[in-house]
Scaffold this active site. Structure first.
Site, PDB file in Angstrom:
ATOM      1  N   ASP A 113       0.839  -1.205   0.000  1.00 54.68           N
ATOM      2  CA  ASP A 113       0.000   0.000   0.000  1.00 54.68           C
ATOM      3  C   ASP A 113       0.874   1.255   0.000  1.00 54.68           C
ATOM      4  OD1 ASP A 113      -2.184  -1.653   0.217  1.00 54.68           O
ATOM      5  OD2 ASP A 113      -2.299  -1.481   2.402  1.00 54.68           O
TER       6      ASP A 113
HETATM    7  N1  URA Z   1      -1.241  -5.927   3.953  1.00 58.98           N
HETATM    8  C1  URA Z   1      -1.740  -4.679   3.929  1.00 58.98           C
HETATM    9  O1  URA Z   1      -2.778  -4.403   4.500  1.00 58.98           O
HETATM   10  N2  URA Z   1      -1.049  -3.725   3.250  1.00 58.98           N
HETATM   11  C2  URA Z   1       0.127  -3.969   2.620  1.00 58.98           C
HETATM   12  O2  URA Z   1       0.712  -3.052   2.037  1.00 58.98           O
HETATM   13  C3  URA Z   1       0.641  -5.270   2.666  1.00 58.98           C
HETATM   14  C4  URA Z   1      -0.058  -6.235   3.340  1.00 58.98           C
END
Ligand code: URA
Length: 243
Positions: A113
């Protein structure tokens, strides 16, 4: 490994079209292992080959495997919507490497993310990406999770047993879950569902304040690789990933 022509070597590494690569050699912009290049057609052994292009030193890699310390505030997308692209942190040749004749560059192996930091692998090896993303391969990924609320023993037990997310009736479970302190969890996952860590923490009544990926398979993010920096993966590191 089969020798390649200098022009093909430059093209494969992302230094432009074949015509542009020819131009670079003709303009005297290319050194081969530190020596001025004689001509674009000269055959080269690729093992240990180091090109210098317009002053930029470039060890030959085919395919390319690299790791990046993803900072917060960049999107793992070629066409980002709100934040700069993670690919903007890479030098142009890595973004321009040809794939089956078209320019596509290296690709992130899965996504993090925008606000997640840590270890991101990138490559132009499609088989590697496929293997790493395949649920069959179950490559463990370790996340350091800072939570808004205190972590309870019950929540940890639930994460290990499995929680149901809203897009799938099959529970997802943590492969390992270690409470480092009241607000810090070390969570190991072998799947890679969308927002998985955040949704798993929400499913046990908590919320993620910060998320950092510290390892993929047996490869840990090196301490000296600072946010925004990248480096080539060596054969040992590559072998450690798939364990
Ligand atoms: N899980 C999440 O919620 N975000 C990420 O970036 C990676 C794993």
């Amino acid at each position: 490994m089969k020798p390649v022509s200098l022009q093909d070597a430059l093209y494969s590494q992302g230094f432009g079209t074949r015509r542009q690569c020819l131009g670079l050699v003709q303009d005297g912009q290319v050194l081969v292992n530190g020596q001025p290049a004689a001509e674009a057609g000269q055959p080269l052994a690729t093992a240990g080959l180091v090109l210098t292009v317009a002053g930029q030193t470039w060890p030959y890699h085919a395919p390319a495997y690299l790791m990046l310390h993803k900072p917060a505030g960049v999107e793992c997308s070629q066409k980002p919507s709100l934040w700069p692209s993670v690919y903007s942190l890479l030098p142009a040749p890595l973004r321009q490497r040809p794939q089956k004749g078209a320019v596509s560059g290296v690709q992130a192996v899965g996504r993090l993310d925008q606000d997640t930091t840590g270890l991101l692998l990138l490559t132009d090896d499609g088989h590697f990406i496929h293997r790493m993303n395949s649920p069959r391969h179950q490559v463990p990924k370790v996340y350091e999770v800072t939570t808004c609320d205190s972590l309870t023993e019950a929540a940890i037990a639930q994460l290990l047993q499995g929680v149901v997310l809203d897009d799938d009736p099959q529970p997802v479970r943590a492969a390992a879950c270690e409470r480092v302190d009241a607000h810090h969890l070390r969570l190991t996952l072998t799947q890679g569902k969308y927002h998985q860590v955040k949704r798993m923490l929400a499913a046990v009544g908590n919320r993620v304040e910060a998320l950092h990926r510290s390892a993929v398979g047996g490869l840990c993010l090196p301490q000296d690789l600072l946010p925004g920096q990248w480096r080539w993966l060596g054969p040992d590191e590559l072998a450690r990933i798939e364990g």
